[in-house]
Scaffold this motif. Sequence first.
Motif, short mmCIF file in Angstrom:
data_model
loop_
_atom_site.label_atom_id
_atom_site.label_comp_id
_atom_site.label_asym_id
_atom_site.label_seq_id
_atom_site.Cartn_x
_atom_site.Cartn_y
_atom_site.Cartn_z
N LEU A 74 0.81 -1.39 0.25
CA LEU A 74 -0.29 0.14 -0.05
C LEU A 74 0.77 1.22 0.05
O LEU A 74 0.40 2.27 -0.66
N SER A 75 2.04 1.38 0.72
CA SER A 75 2.93 2.37 0.59
C SER A 75 3.37 2.79 -0.64
O SER A 75 3.42 3.81 -1.27
N LEU A 76 3.91 1.65 -1.26
CA LEU A 76 4.52 1.76 -2.48
C LEU A 76 3.44 2.19 -3.60
O LEU A 76 3.59 3.10 -4.57
N VAL A 77 2.17 1.76 -3.53
CA VAL A 77 1.15 2.19 -4.42
C VAL A 77 0.85 3.57 -4.20
O VAL A 77 0.74 4.51 -5.25
N ALA A 78 0.67 3.96 -3.07
CA ALA A 78 0.42 5.49 -2.64
C ALA A 78 1.69 6.39 -3.17
O ALA A 78 1.32 7.40 -3.68
N LEU A 79 2.87 5.65 -2.82
CA LEU A 79 3.96 6.57 -3.48
C LEU A 79 4.06 6.72 -4.88
O LEU A 79 4.68 7.78 -5.30
N HIS A 80 3.56 5.64 -5.48
CA HIS A 80 3.52 5.82 -6.96
C HIS A 80 2.49 6.66 -7.41
O HIS A 80 2.71 7.37 -8.48
N ARG A 81 1.45 7.06 -6.63
CA ARG A 81 0.55 8.01 -7.26
C ARG A 81 1.09 9.39 -6.87
O ARG A 81 0.34 10.30 -7.48
N GLY A 82 2.33 9.58 -6.23
CA GLY A 82 2.59 10.76 -6.25
C GLY A 82 2.26 11.34 -4.60
O GLY A 82 2.79 12.43 -4.46
N GLU A 83 1.90 10.65 -3.69
CA GLU A 83 1.70 11.08 -2.27
C GLU A 83 3.13 11.22 -1.47
O GLU A 83 4.03 10.54 -2.14
N ARG A 84 3.09 12.08 -0.49
CA ARG A 84 4.59 12.23 -0.05
C ARG A 84 4.59 11.23 1.08
O ARG A 84 3.62 10.83 1.60
N ALA A 85 5.81 10.92 1.52
CA ALA A 85 6.18 10.06 2.61
C ALA A 85 5.24 10.27 3.80
O ALA A 85 4.74 9.47 4.49
N PRO A 86 5.18 11.48 4.24
CA PRO A 86 4.49 11.70 5.65
C PRO A 86 2.93 11.33 5.26
O PRO A 86 2.27 10.99 6.45
N VAL A 87 2.64 11.86 4.40
CA VAL A 87 0.96 11.38 4.10
C VAL A 87 0.85 10.06 4.11
O VAL A 87 -0.22 9.41 4.58
N VAL A 88 1.66 9.11 3.27
CA VAL A 88 1.54 7.95 3.09
C VAL A 88 1.72 7.35 4.59
O VAL A 88 0.88 6.41 4.74
N ALA A 89 2.54 7.46 5.29
CA ALA A 89 2.80 7.14 6.61
C ALA A 89 1.49 7.19 7.50
O ALA A 89 1.38 6.23 8.27
N GLU A 90 1.08 8.41 7.33
CA GLU A 90 -0.21 8.55 8.11
C GLU A 90 -1.43 7.70 7.71
O GLU A 90 -2.11 6.99 8.43
N MET A 91 -1.25 7.31 6.39
CA MET A 91 -2.38 6.55 5.91
C MET A 91 -2.38 5.09 6.16
O MET A 91 -3.28 4.29 6.65
N VAL A 92 -1.23 4.37 6.35
CA VAL A 92 -0.78 3.22 6.69
C VAL A 92 -0.40 2.88 7.93
O VAL A 92 -0.06 1.63 8.37
N ARG A 93 -0.36 3.86 8.71
CA ARG A 93 0.19 3.86 10.04
C ARG A 93 1.61 3.39 10.32
O ARG A 93 1.83 2.54 11.28
N LEU A 94 2.53 3.84 9.53
CA LEU A 94 3.83 3.56 9.50
C LEU A 94 4.66 4.92 9.91
O LEU A 94 4.03 5.99 9.73
N SER A 95 5.83 5.10 10.21
CA SER A 95 6.65 6.23 10.31
C SER A 95 7.05 6.45 8.85
O SER A 95 7.01 5.81 8.04
N PRO A 96 6.97 7.90 8.89
CA PRO A 96 7.52 8.35 7.59
C PRO A 96 8.86 7.75 7.12
O PRO A 96 9.24 7.43 5.97
N GLN A 97 9.80 7.61 8.02
CA GLN A 97 11.24 6.71 7.84
C GLN A 97 10.94 5.50 7.33
O GLN A 97 11.65 4.99 6.42
N ALA A 98 10.09 4.77 7.65
CA ALA A 98 9.59 3.67 7.50
C ALA A 98 9.28 3.27 5.94
O ALA A 98 9.84 2.70 5.12
N VAL A 99 8.48 4.35 5.51
CA VAL A 99 8.04 4.41 4.28
C VAL A 99 9.12 4.86 3.32
O VAL A 99 9.06 4.36 2.20
N ARG A 100 10.10 5.63 3.48
CA ARG A 100 11.19 6.01 2.95
C ARG A 100 12.14 4.81 2.65
O ARG A 100 12.73 4.54 1.66
N ASN A 101 12.27 4.10 3.59
CA ASN A 101 13.02 2.87 3.75
C ASN A 101 12.38 1.76 2.75
O ASN A 101 13.07 1.32 1.87
N ILE A 102 10.98 1.64 2.78
CA ILE A 102 10.35 0.72 1.76
C ILE A 102 10.79 1.15 0.28
O ILE A 102 11.01 0.60 -0.63
#
Length: 138
Positions: free
Chosen positions: A19-47
């Motif tokens: 889900l994080s990768l799909v949201a990032l592909h759509r152009g969402e920023r890491a903090p927004v994606v992190a809020e959606m999937v309940r991960l930290s922004p750093q975890a989203v960036r690492n993925i």
Amino acid sequence: MDTLMHGGVQPVRVVLRALSLVALHRGERAPVVAEMVRLSPQAVRNIAARYRATGLDHALYERPRPGAAEVLGTADKQRIIAMVCTDLPTGAARWTVRLIAEQVVKRQLVPHVGRETIRVLLRSHDLKPWREKHVVPR
């Protein structure tokens, strides 16, 4: 990716990463994606970084972890079980997990061992020496 998202039961971690990768592909920023999937922004960036560096499989799935090494070897386990099947030490009414752990170290079967290790060993052999006066009937 579609087969992963619609292909049946998957581990939660894998789905969140997808889900994080799909949201990032759509152009969402890491903090927004992190809020959606309940991960930290750093975890989203690492993925995302793992995806760019090594591909989809490495971004979604973890490498197998080695786990902790076994405390007792096969020979150690056999010696402990054999000791439990012998006579009790003088003054003891029955084997207890604590008594077994003490006797194993005292008889130098192993350098050190915890009560939980002994309990798991006895359980794996379906032994309950504290219920009987002698484990092996005479």
